[in-house]
Design an enzyme around this catalytic site. Structure first.
Site, PDB file in Angstrom:
ATOM      1  N   THR A 118       0.921  -1.181  -0.001  1.00 21.89           N
ATOM      2  CA  THR A 118       0.016   0.103  -0.113  1.00 21.89           C
ATOM      3  C   THR A 118       0.822   1.193   0.283  1.00 21.89           C
ATOM      4  O   THR A 118       2.065   1.120   0.545  1.00 21.89           O
ATOM      5  CB  THR A 118      -0.906   0.079   1.149  1.00 21.89           C
ATOM      6  OG1 THR A 118      -1.520   1.267   1.561  1.00 21.89           O
ATOM      7  CG2 THR A 118      -0.104  -0.473   2.386  1.00 21.89           C
ATOM      8  N   TYR A 142      -1.328   0.081  10.468  1.00 22.40           N
ATOM      9  CA  TYR A 142      -1.605  -0.706   9.160  1.00 22.40           C
ATOM     10  C   TYR A 142      -0.437  -0.714   8.171  1.00 22.40           C
ATOM     11  O   TYR A 142       0.085  -1.629   7.829  1.00 22.40           O
ATOM     12  CB  TYR A 142      -3.021  -0.132   8.710  1.00 22.40           C
ATOM     13  CG  TYR A 142      -3.230  -0.623   7.241  1.00 22.40           C
ATOM     14  CD1 TYR A 142      -3.148  -1.954   6.839  1.00 22.40           C
ATOM     15  CD2 TYR A 142      -3.069   0.331   6.004  1.00 22.40           C
ATOM     16  CE1 TYR A 142      -3.520  -2.217   5.714  1.00 22.40           C
ATOM     17  CE2 TYR A 142      -3.297   0.205   4.876  1.00 22.40           C
ATOM     18  CZ  TYR A 142      -3.361  -1.199   4.648  1.00 22.40           C
ATOM     19  OH  TYR A 142      -3.755  -1.608   3.336  1.00 22.40           O
TER      20      TYR A 142
END
Ligand code: UDP
Length: 336
Positions: A118, A142
């Site tokens: 990501t 995350y």
């Protein structure tokens, strides 16, 4: 016989679109998903194993039974806000389970893995568009969990010759152009589905988080990339790894940014309906602008987005949500 590819998290949004792309490219996608956030109805192109990656026995058995040749690894928790409140949950599920997966792959002699990474691994960008060699300094657990896995893959590559591709997505959006699958998160936190649900009357209003950003219209800018384009990139990356080369990270984005207000305007145009908005404070941790420098994916994978202009993204998403709404009025069909 089709080559079997394990798709962890294959019942999720990007995983299910990738399973379809794999099947269209002549592979057999084997979905391994604990269905905490995934949907059994989204698994339509191969078998589904409902199990957690912590279940090493089930994992080893699937790898052996299907003679799996490569892995595409999506299974992860992906709510940034939740990761701030419960980092331990993110490190256990995202990092520890990936270590299990890599051990099982090693034991089964599988050497290729495409990893769902990501742009959150970059943190607050120091330049835009963001190139792959930009410093990686995540600002939430995350992103940190995904970066940690990138580093683990790098060292497995160095030590064991593992072939890996870490694909750093920008903002995944849109739905299968054939209308077979689409985005269905619970809870939903993403801008495009929330704007569509507001237009369709499922929500009273859409919060615009931040109208004082240093951008032309004061709202945050993101690089939206169609989920079908993401799916194609995974297949391209997998094929490169199966051919024996790999150990790389690439951005998957378009290089074009759109503001929150531009997204809302496009939803209104495409849906032909009003979107009631409420101007709200910034959401903590949201950078003003996140746009990919996308050239490496073209060079390495010969990959170029086909469906990622904002209108196509929103049209495909709109069609999916409209259909969902119609189907929800009658009992949902389970299609696997
Ligand atoms: N956003 C917004 N209202 C919402 C959800 C998101 O204004 O209800 C904004 C968010 O602040 C960000 C952009 O829309 O600038 C995209 O957010 P999303 O959650 O879709 O993806 P993210 O960029 O956080 O991964």
């Amino acid at each position: 016989m089709e080559k079997a590819i394990l798709v962890t998290g294959g019942a999720g949004y990007i995983g299910s679109h990738t399973a379809k792309a794999l099947s269209q490219a002549g592979y057999l996608p084997i979905t391994f998903d604990n269905l905490v956030y995934g949907h059994s109805w989204a698994v339509r192109w191969g078998p589904l194993f409902e199990a957690d990656l912590a279940n090493t026995t089930a994992l080893q058995q699937v790898l052996r039974d299907y003679k799996v040749e490569g892995v595409i690894h999506f299974a992860a928790y992906a709510y940034v806000g939740e990761s701030m409140a419960h980092p331990e949950k993110y490190f256990r599920n995202n990092v520890v389970n990936t270590l299990n997966l890599l051990e099982a792959m090693q034991a089964a002699g599988i050497r290729s893995i495409v990893f769902s990474s990501t742009c959150a691994t970059y943190g607050l960008p120091g330049e835009t568009p963001i190139p792959e060699d930009h410093r990686q300094h995540p600002i939430n657990p995350y992103g940190e969990s995904k970066l940690f896995i990138e580093r683990v893959l790098h060292w497995h590559h160095v030590a064991h010759g593992l072939c890996y591709a870490a694909l750093r997505y920008f903002n995944a959006a849109g739905a299968d152009p054939d209308g077979e699958i689409g985005e269905d998160h619970d809870p939903e936190t993403h801008l495009i589905p929330l704007a569509i649900e507001t237009a369709l009357g499922k929500r009273n209003c859409l919060d615009i988080f931040g109208t004082d950003y240093p951008t032309p219209d004061g709202t945050a800018i993101r690089d939206y990339i169609h989920v079908t384009d993401l799916a194609t990139a995974h297949v391209r990356a997998l094929e490169k790894l199966l051919a024996g080369s790999g150990g790389f990270c690439v951005n998957l984005g378009t290089g074009q940014g759109h503001s929150v207000r531009q997204v809302v305007e496009t939803v209104k145009e495409i849906g032909g309906r009003e979107v009631v908005v409420r101007e709200s404070p910034r959401r903590p941790g949201d950078p003003p602008i996140l746009v990919a420098a996308p050239t490496r994916a073209g060079q390495l994978l010969d990959w170029y987005p086909r469906y990622s202009d904002l209108s196509t993204i929103i049209k495909t998403a709109w069609d999916w949500h409209e259909r969902q709404r119609r189907e929800n009025e009658s009992p949902r069909t389970i299609r696997n």
